[in-house]
Design an enzyme around this catalytic site. Structure first.
Site, mmCIF file in Angstrom:
data_model
loop_
_atom_site.group_PDB
_atom_site.id
_atom_site.type_symbol
_atom_site.label_atom_id
_atom_site.label_comp_id
_atom_site.label_asym_id
_atom_site.label_seq_id
_atom_site.Cartn_x
_atom_site.Cartn_y
_atom_site.Cartn_z
ATOM 1 C CG ASP A 7 77.571 54.526 63.375
ATOM 2 O OD1 ASP A 7 77.678 53.666 62.498
ATOM 3 O OD2 ASP A 7 77.049 55.642 63.172
ATOM 4 C CG HIS B 134 76.384 57.288 59.696
ATOM 5 N ND1 HIS B 134 76.433 56.156 60.471
ATOM 6 C CD2 HIS B 134 75.702 56.933 58.580
ATOM 7 C CE1 HIS B 134 75.812 55.171 59.847
ATOM 8 N NE2 HIS B 134 75.352 55.615 58.697
#
Ligand code: NAX
Length: 333
Positions: A161, A189
């Protein structure tokens, strides 16, 4: 870590698609350096053992000199014995019609067994990275089931990410991604994560410049930038009909490399690590924070300003992690 000694590196889910990129990054030297010999231990489930043997043949055929030996196993005791690094990629995927609670239950069972095996058999300084989803909660389960291993040795992957956030900023600002620094991923996440550009900067020929002064579009930074990063995994599945693999492997390599070798002075990376009260996130979950790393130990960056907009997003991803923990932990008691 001494380069004269062989390090034992366990990769679970070794017959899967992320591992098919990851293994080759590791044995090329991208993770532990070009002179670090590696014993590679590959764990998967019995149904995948033939596929795994094929991967082993390919590893041999690469003829990379860093591979000292390869073990291919379905047994957690054999896999984790004396492990120095454990990269837990394998997990139960969400199948059509599967309830979220079923997914949490199946993964709680996997990470309980693996956490316990790490506790009982791994090197006491083992560094563990959990990739398999739900990664933060799976890492928490593994750590909880490994009371003899320091909690700070367990982490989960949010570096993908982080890298996605850097890449989106670089594209928007029309700069090279290497010039983008100190973006942050906060939290889970999952699609509640908070990609935060407020403390980041871009190296321009004129000097370090805050991201917002280069992009000059706060609406984009607080809107489309965040949702693009949050939904990037889904966008890749929709386009490729498969989930991210090469980019996940690269992020795993970055995460472990920096954990071992450290971060450059002044540079933050995002890691899912045990919360310690920083930024109002009480102990008891694995939360993605900005960290710096030195001598194999990470430190959560302190003192960053949290405005009301950020507070709301950080609180929301925190709440999701508490809910995940509550649901998953009923299956490990
Ligand atoms: P694949 O389905 O291609 O491979 C998973 C492998 O894990 C399979 O070979 C399977 O047999 C194995 N496995 C299942 N249970 C196991 C067990 N108990 N012990 C050992 N091996 C086991 O999935 P892949 O695309 O490689 O993704 C793996 C995991 O990474 C998934 O959970 C996925 O959601 C997660 N991801 C996490 C990311 C992150 O940033 N944290 C990003 C990428 C990825 O989506």
């Amino acid at each position: 870590m001494s380069n004269s000694e062989i390090v034992n590196v366990v990769i679970t889910g070794a017959a899967g698609q992320i591992a098919y990129s990851l293994i080759f990054n590791v044995i090329k030297g991208d993770m532990f350096g070009n002179d670090q010999k590696i014993k590679l231990v590959l764990l998967d489930i019995p149904a995948m053992i033939d596929g795994l043997r094929g991967v082993v043949m390919e590893i041999e055929d690469c003829a990379y000199p860093l591979v000292s030996s390869i073990v291919c196993t379905t047994d957690v005791k054999e896999a984790f014995t004396d492990a120095h690094y454990a990269i837990l990629v394998g997990a139960m995927p969400r199948r059509d019609g599967m309830e979220r609670s079923d997914l949490l239950k199946a993964n709680a069972a996997i990470f309980k067994v693996q956490g316990k095996a790490i506790n009982d058999y791994a090197n006491k300084n083992v560094k563990v990275l959990v990739v398999g989803n739900p990664a933060n909660t799976n890492a928490l389960i593994a750590s909880t089931c490994a009371p003899n291993i320091p909690k700070e040795n367990f982490s989960c992957l949010t570096r993908l990410d982080h890298n996605r956030a850097k890449a989106q900023i670089a594209l928007k600002a029309n700069v090279n991604v290497k010039d983008v620094h100190n973006v942050i991923i906060w939290g889970n996440h999952s699609s509640t994560q908070y990609p935060d550009s407020r403390c980041g900067y871009i190296n321009l020929p004129t000097g370090k410049t805050p991201i917002s002064n280069v992009i000059k579009n706060d609406q984009w930074l607080q809107g489309e930038f965040i949702t693009t990063v949050q939904k990037r995994g889904a966008a890749i599945i929709s386009a490729r009909k498969l989930s991210s693999a090469a980019s996940a492997a690269k992020a795993i390599t970055d995460h472990m490399h920096d954990w071992v070798f450290g971060t450059p002075e002044g540079e933050y990376v995002s890691m899912g690590v045990p919360s310690d009260g920083s930024y109002g996130i009480p102990e008891g979950i694995i939360f993605s924070f900005p960290v710096t790393i030195k001598n194999g130990k990470y430190t959560i960056v302190q003192g960053l300003p949290i405005d009301p907009f950020s507070r709301a997003l950080i609180d929301s991803t925190h709440s999701e992690l508490i809910q995940e923990k509550t649901s998953a932990f009923q299956f490990i008691e």
